[in-house]
Design an enzyme around this catalytic site. Structure first.
Site, PDB file in Angstrom:
ATOM      1  CE  LYS A  72      -3.728  -2.458   2.282  1.00  0.00           C
ATOM      2  NZ  LYS A  72      -4.361  -2.870   3.548  1.00  0.00           N
ATOM      3  CD  GLN A 116      -3.166  -4.603   6.741  1.00  0.00           C
ATOM      4  OE1 GLN A 116      -3.152  -3.639   5.986  1.00  0.00           O
ATOM      5  NE2 GLN A 116      -3.758  -5.732   6.425  1.00  0.00           N
ATOM      6  CG  ASP A 139      -9.385  -0.413   5.020  1.00  0.00           C
ATOM      7  OD1 ASP A 139      -9.155  -0.630   3.819  1.00  0.00           O
ATOM      8  OD2 ASP A 139      -8.639  -0.789   5.940  1.00  0.00           O
TER       9      ASP A 139
END
Ligand code: NAP
Length: 310
Positions: A72, A116, A139
């Site tokens: 990412k 994460q 997200d």
């Protein structure tokens, strides 16, 4: 997610068993979309604005998580974003993590951030997700964004379902009135993709399957579009697929392979050797859904930048 794309061309195709099987080439499409984002960022900075800024928090040393965050970060740099990674030790307390989230929520120079997953067992994952500002939740995991998505309101769509929608749209795949069968009902893939594809703009009739579904193969054989997010290597076999179906394989599994330099190879949830020749379109693994997931995160960050800097 209301618009339809019918102008796009197939990205690639291959001959298998005499039948034309078109490859949903996520790698090439991801490069193309990254170039579009990079052009926009170049224009923004040329006009004197700062670049969009994506941050990530990673807790602990999970190998797969480290790899995901690194890729990412790399993709962020490739499109000209500023990228920050906050690495916290495995022993970080829930309170310390909540404080870091609060810091990122209130930092005006950060447009969006991700935490994460998975988190160490002593941390309540849902509590952490709930603490992320919905305006920076690129997200799309917070209850506010999930609720907005279900209602068809402005939101951040989770990256993997968004990537699947992009693959279908940009390849001009007809979805209206098609029967889409999704295997797997996770909050990050199966449930949101089932919701998105049933909405206006995609107009599929969706069947969502899970571990308690009876006669799974009977249902999957009815699928015009089969989306597989079950997390079991090569679970879907040829006898489960209707000839001519579009098959999207979300699964990612590392299998030891001594013939590879890395010592492993990546396979999906679909047995491609026998399923691919049946398909009209199919995603390869790797190089299908995965690259689009990261690109969708970048698209959400650019969106957050625009929304938060109106
Ligand atoms: P998950 O949370 O483990 O969910 C798996 C789903 O499959 C569950 O809903 C489960 O049903 C269902 N299931 C399990 N066994 C089944 C069976 N025998 N028949 C029917 N359904 C069954 O998985 P996930 O997070 O959605 O991930 C799925 C896969 O996609 C994994 O391989 C993951 O690594 C991969 N992934 C890839 C990307 C990408 O960017 N390409 C992103 C995310 C995930 P129950 O709900 O009843 O337990």
């Amino acid at each position: 997610m209301q618009e339809k794309y019918t102008d796009a061309k197939p990205t690639n195709s291959a001959k298998k068993g005499g039948e034309e099987v078109k490859i949903l080439d996520g790698k090439s499409l991801a490069l193309q979309i990254k170039e579009e984002i990079a052009n926009e960022v170049r224009q923004l900075t040329a006009d004197g604005h700062r670049a969009p800024h994506l941050a990530a928090i990673i807790v602990g040393n999970d190998g797969a998580s480290q790899t995901y965050v690194a890729s990412k970060e790399k993709s962020s740099h490739e499109v000209g974003f500023t990228s920050s990674v906050y690495r916290m030790s495995e022993s970080t307390s829930e309170q310390q993590l909540l404080e870091s989230i609060e810091f990122l929520n209130s930092d005006p120079d950060i447009d969006g951030f991700i935490v994460q997953l998975p988190l160490p067992k002593h941390i309540d994952e849902q509590k952490i997700i709930n603490a992320i500002s919905p305006n920076k939740d690129v997200d799309g995991f917070t209850p506010i964004n999930v609720g907005r998505m279900v209602l068809g309101q402005e939101c951040f769509v989770p990256a993997t379902p968004m990537g699947i929608c992009t693959l279908l749209k940009r390849n001009g795949i007809e979805t209206e009135g098609k029967h889409c069968v999704v295997i797997g009902r996770s909050n990050i893939v199966g449930t949101p993709v089932a919701n998105l594809l049933s909405r206006k703009g995609f107009d599929c009739t969706v069947t969502l399957c899970h571990s308690r579904t009876r006669n799974l193969a009977e249902l999957t054989r009815q699928a015009d579009i089969l989306i597989v997010a079950i997390g079991k290597p090569e679970f879907v076999t040829a006898d489960m697929v209707k000839p001519g179906a579009v098959v999207i394989d979300v699964g990612i599994h590392r299998i030891p392979d001594e013939s590879k330099k890395s010592g492993y190879r990546i396979i999906g949830d679909v047995k491609h050797q026998e399923v691919d020749p049946l398909c009209s379109w199919v995603t390869p693994v790797p190089g299908g859904v995965g690259p689009l997931t990261i690109v969708s995160l970048l698209e959400n960050t650019l969106l957050a930048y625009k929304r938060n800097n109106k």
